[in-house]
Design a protein around this motif. Structure first.
Motif, PDB file in Angstrom:
ATOM      1  N   LEU A  57      64.323  38.523 -44.238  1.00  0.00           N
ATOM      2  CA  LEU A  57      63.540  39.890 -44.471  1.00  0.00           C
ATOM      3  C   LEU A  57      62.622  40.116 -43.513  1.00  0.00           C
ATOM      4  O   LEU A  57      62.320  41.410 -43.234  1.00  0.00           O
ATOM      5  CB  LEU A  57      63.213  39.809 -45.813  1.00  0.00           C
ATOM      6  CG  LEU A  57      63.923  40.154 -47.063  1.00  0.00           C
ATOM      7  CD1 LEU A  57      63.392  39.855 -48.395  1.00  0.00           C
ATOM      8  CD2 LEU A  57      64.623  41.682 -47.202  1.00  0.00           C
ATOM      9  N   ARG A  61      65.327  44.620 -39.060  1.00  0.00           N
ATOM     10  CA  ARG A  61      65.058  45.881 -38.962  1.00  0.00           C
ATOM     11  C   ARG A  61      65.462  46.684 -40.026  1.00  0.00           C
ATOM     12  O   ARG A  61      66.449  46.424 -40.543  1.00  0.00           O
ATOM     13  CB  ARG A  61      65.358  46.543 -37.722  1.00  0.00           C
ATOM     14  CG  ARG A  61      66.719  46.973 -37.479  1.00  0.00           C
ATOM     15  CD  ARG A  61      66.905  47.577 -36.246  1.00  0.00           C
ATOM     16  NE  ARG A  61      68.010  48.279 -36.075  1.00  0.00           N
ATOM     17  CZ  ARG A  61      69.269  47.801 -35.622  1.00  0.00           C
ATOM     18  NH1 ARG A  61      69.112  46.436 -35.102  1.00  0.00           N
ATOM     19  NH2 ARG A  61      70.421  48.327 -35.654  1.00  0.00           N
ATOM     20  N   ARG A  62      64.605  47.640 -40.408  1.00  0.00           N
ATOM     21  CA  ARG A  62      64.595  48.426 -41.688  1.00  0.00           C
ATOM     22  C   ARG A  62      65.596  49.431 -41.261  1.00  0.00           C
ATOM     23  O   ARG A  62      65.155  50.567 -40.383  1.00  0.00           O
ATOM     24  CB  ARG A  62      63.306  48.846 -42.118  1.00  0.00           C
ATOM     25  CG  ARG A  62      63.412  49.984 -43.251  1.00  0.00           C
ATOM     26  CD  ARG A  62      63.692  49.448 -44.586  1.00  0.00           C
ATOM     27  NE  ARG A  62      63.840  50.430 -45.639  1.00  0.00           N
ATOM     28  CZ  ARG A  62      62.766  50.773 -46.308  1.00  0.00           C
ATOM     29  NH1 ARG A  62      61.520  50.381 -46.005  1.00  0.00           N
ATOM     30  NH2 ARG A  62      62.747  51.608 -47.357  1.00  0.00           N
ATOM     31  N   PRO A  69      64.591  49.510 -49.985  1.00  0.00           N
ATOM     32  CA  PRO A  69      63.501  48.966 -49.194  1.00  0.00           C
ATOM     33  C   PRO A  69      63.764  47.601 -48.873  1.00  0.00           C
ATOM     34  O   PRO A  69      62.973  47.302 -47.839  1.00  0.00           O
ATOM     35  CB  PRO A  69      62.251  49.196 -50.117  1.00  0.00           C
ATOM     36  CG  PRO A  69      62.853  49.018 -51.641  1.00  0.00           C
ATOM     37  CD  PRO A  69      64.234  49.707 -51.742  1.00  0.00           C
ATOM     38  N   PHE A  70      64.542  46.690 -49.467  1.00  0.00           N
ATOM     39  CA  PHE A  70      64.892  45.229 -48.984  1.00  0.00           C
ATOM     40  C   PHE A  70      66.242  45.573 -48.117  1.00  0.00           C
ATOM     41  O   PHE A  70      66.603  44.444 -47.719  1.00  0.00           O
ATOM     42  CB  PHE A  70      65.194  44.628 -50.208  1.00  0.00           C
ATOM     43  CG  PHE A  70      63.853  44.374 -50.920  1.00  0.00           C
ATOM     44  CD1 PHE A  70      62.987  43.337 -50.586  1.00  0.00           C
ATOM     45  CD2 PHE A  70      63.728  45.206 -52.084  1.00  0.00           C
ATOM     46  CE1 PHE A  70      61.855  43.234 -51.444  1.00  0.00           C
ATOM     47  CE2 PHE A  70      62.567  45.043 -52.820  1.00  0.00           C
ATOM     48  CZ  PHE A  70      61.659  44.001 -52.463  1.00  0.00           C
ATOM     49  N   ARG A  72      68.258  45.359 -44.795  1.00  0.00           N
ATOM     50  CA  ARG A  72      67.525  44.923 -43.237  1.00  0.00           C
ATOM     51  C   ARG A  72      69.234  44.835 -42.402  1.00  0.00           C
ATOM     52  O   ARG A  72      70.084  44.493 -43.104  1.00  0.00           O
ATOM     53  CB  ARG A  72      67.164  43.477 -43.280  1.00  0.00           C
ATOM     54  CG  ARG A  72      65.768  43.317 -43.997  1.00  0.00           C
ATOM     55  CD  ARG A  72      64.791  44.095 -43.344  1.00  0.00           C
ATOM     56  NE  ARG A  72      63.444  43.974 -43.725  1.00  0.00           N
ATOM     57  CZ  ARG A  72      62.869  44.787 -45.056  1.00  0.00           C
ATOM     58  NH1 ARG A  72      63.686  45.794 -45.440  1.00  0.00           N
ATOM     59  NH2 ARG A  72      61.634  44.550 -45.345  1.00  0.00           N
ATOM     60  N   THR A 274      74.318  45.119 -42.268  1.00  0.00           N
ATOM     61  CA  THR A 274      73.308  45.190 -43.358  1.00  0.00           C
ATOM     62  C   THR A 274      73.275  44.676 -44.494  1.00  0.00           C
ATOM     63  O   THR A 274      74.166  44.672 -45.268  1.00  0.00           O
ATOM     64  CB  THR A 274      73.250  46.921 -43.595  1.00  0.00           C
ATOM     65  OG1 THR A 274      73.230  47.618 -42.178  1.00  0.00           O
ATOM     66  CG2 THR A 274      72.029  47.573 -44.234  1.00  0.00           C
ATOM     67  N   TYR A 277      69.476  44.354 -51.194  1.00  0.00           N
ATOM     68  CA  TYR A 277      68.562  43.707 -52.169  1.00  0.00           C
ATOM     69  C   TYR A 277      69.635  42.779 -53.067  1.00  0.00           C
ATOM     70  O   TYR A 277      68.926  41.591 -53.160  1.00  0.00           O
ATOM     71  CB  TYR A 277      67.789  44.785 -53.154  1.00  0.00           C
ATOM     72  CG  TYR A 277      67.269  43.993 -54.230  1.00  0.00           C
ATOM     73  CD1 TYR A 277      65.797  43.692 -54.194  1.00  0.00           C
ATOM     74  CD2 TYR A 277      67.853  44.167 -55.424  1.00  0.00           C
ATOM     75  CE1 TYR A 277      65.258  42.847 -55.017  1.00  0.00           C
ATOM     76  CE2 TYR A 277      67.093  43.338 -56.363  1.00  0.00           C
ATOM     77  CZ  TYR A 277      66.047  43.016 -56.270  1.00  0.00           C
ATOM     78  OH  TYR A 277      65.070  42.098 -57.339  1.00  0.00           O
TER      79      TYR A 277
END
Length: 467
Positions: A57, A61-62, A69-70, A72, A274, A277
């Motif tokens: 995490l 990168r977001r 929000p989790f 990546r 990607t 969560y």
């Protein structure tokens, strides 16, 4: 007169003085200091970056397209290969494919139409012309044939296709309730989806870095194929490499496959992986949420649907956050999360528990060694970590033994022994535990082989209640 022999060498473990004779003079000597480095370490720092070991995490990168929000995103390279050649290539390229936990290195893209016209078709390829030879049976050609046979009135000859392609009224209402109306697709992933793979852009003919067709390097040259394809995700260290920078082992495997099947074509592409969560484990999520320096709680005791935590003092300000992550990551098996607030100080050995998350129910069903036990953690004592010790004791018993369990609790040892021995006497000073023992005897159909009572240890010895 010959010169005296040189003194014997006594090399130090850090250096060696070696003497070399100069051929020009024959008498002069050169002392050359050779530094010997220890075998266990190196004094020269390595300039190569450390190897990448799985996703993190803190490293990804977001993405901006997902509200998670989790989420990546990681940049990877992949080989687009024909579906028929995917299985043998996966076996031969296994050492170079992505090896991340819970991520498949073979990906099938949605609405995959295959490699269409990667290069002009070879001469003599069967075309659909009047009176000409019949084309090869492929999935694309079969779909085109179905499209031509269906008329404008609907799927009259294909009722199953009509039912599949036309959404039911309930499905239309569900889509309208979501707000999209069925016209637009949102980027929000499914709740159960752990990851998604997206191609980083369409292939361009003038792209020098990523030409797409590997045939220009001698792999799949001048080929043309129609059919479904798969993506073989390569290791992360190959993400920024060009075709000619791939390992020779990968090139040899693809070259061999192309020589074996001249219709095969391979495409090197960039893609984005990607992770959502759902993918991340409980410890990985807590590592990001908790402040730096706080020890991450990684384990807990499972008692039925209850997760029993033993949090430290440094975890107390974040106990609700930790409990919510534990509950969310272990659903539906875990429904209640509790924490022991104090040490055991009463005669009944019941624990002082604080409910942190979930439905708050402390009554649960525990399955141990094929037996079922009803337990209420608020009124009785239970320790799942003693299951191995209880099974060890049962293995010692013999069929004709008579066992006396003086501290039976709800009966994990007494009931397990009753399945093997002749008779069992069970006792516990806690009346609540004796009540649950009676229920568990009936639940496991062993009430005829167990006699129970609720007295103290010394009272039983004085009254000779058990012979």
């Amino acid at each position: 007169m010959a010169p005296p022999p040189p003194p014997p060498l006594h090399p130090h473990h850090h250096c060696v003085l070696t003497r070399f004779r100069c051929p020009a003079t024959g008498t002069a000597r050169f002392l050359i200091r050779l530094g010997i480095k220890p075998f266990c370490c190196s004094s020269v720092p390595s300039r190569t970056p450390p190897p990448l070991h799985g996703p993190s995490l803190r490293r990804g990168r977001r993405p901006l397209d997902y509200p998670d929000p989790f989420a990546r995103t990681f940049d990877l390279a992949a080989l687009r290969v024909p579906a028929a050649a995917c299985a043998p290539l996966e076996r031969r390229l296994r050492g170079h494919l992505l090896n991340w936990p819970r991520v498949h290195n073979v990906i099938r893209l949605r609405n995959d139409q295959g490699l269409l016209s990667l290069s002009p078709p070879p001469p003599g390829y069967p075309a659909e012309e009047p009176g000409g030879p019949a084309p090869r049976a492929t999935a694309v050609l079969r779909r085109e044939k179905l499209v031509r046979e269906l008329n404008a009135r609907g799927f009259l000859r294909f009722p199953n296709l009509a039912r599949l392609s036309r959404p039911s009224p309930l499905a239309r209402k569900r889509r309208e309730r979501k707000g999209d109306g069925g016209d637009e697709e949102t980027c929000e992933p499914d709740k159960d989806k752990a990851y998604v793979v997206e191609v980083a852009g369409e292939r361009r003919e003038d792209d020098d870095d990523w030409k797409g067709l590997v045939g220009e390097e001698g792999i799949g040259r001048d080929t043309w194929r129609i059919g479904s394809t798969r993506l073989l995700l390569l290791e992360e260290r190959y993400a920024e490499r060009k075709v000619d920078e791939l390992p020779e082992a990968v090139k040899d495997v693809l070259d061999h496959e192309t020589q074996h099947d001249e219709s095969s074509a391979f495409e090197l592409i960039r893609c984005h992986l990607t992770l959502f969560y759902t993918y991340w484990s409980m410890s990985e999520v807590l590592e990001v949420l908790l402040p730096e320096g706080v020890i991450i709680p990684t384990g807990f005791e499972t008692i039925g649907h209850i997760a029993h935590l033993n949090l430290r003092d440094e975890h107390m300000p974040y106990k609700k956050l930790i409990a919510s992550v534990v509950l969310d990551k272990n659903k539906p098996k875990i429904q209640t999360v509790v924490n022991k607030t104090d040490v055991i100080q009463n005669n009944y050995r019941t624990m002082q528990l604080e409910v942190l998350a979930g439905n708050g129910s402390l009554r649960t069903m525990v399955i141990e060694s094929g037996l079922r036990f009803q337990v209420d953690l608020g009124t009785v004592y239970w320790n799942s970590r003693l299951a191995t010790e209880r099974q060890r004791l049962v293995n010692i018993f013999r069929n004709l033994d008579v066992v006396c369990d003086m501290f039976s609790g709800v009966g994990p040892l007494a009931i397990s022994a009753a399945k093997k021995v002749k008779y069992v006497y069970a006792n516990d000073i806690n009346p609540n535990a004796v009540g649950y023992l009676e229920r568990n005897m009936v639940l496991n159909k062993l009430e005829k082989k167990i006699e129970m009572c609720s007295k103290g240890f010394y009272a039983i010895l004085n009254q000779n209640c058990i012979v």
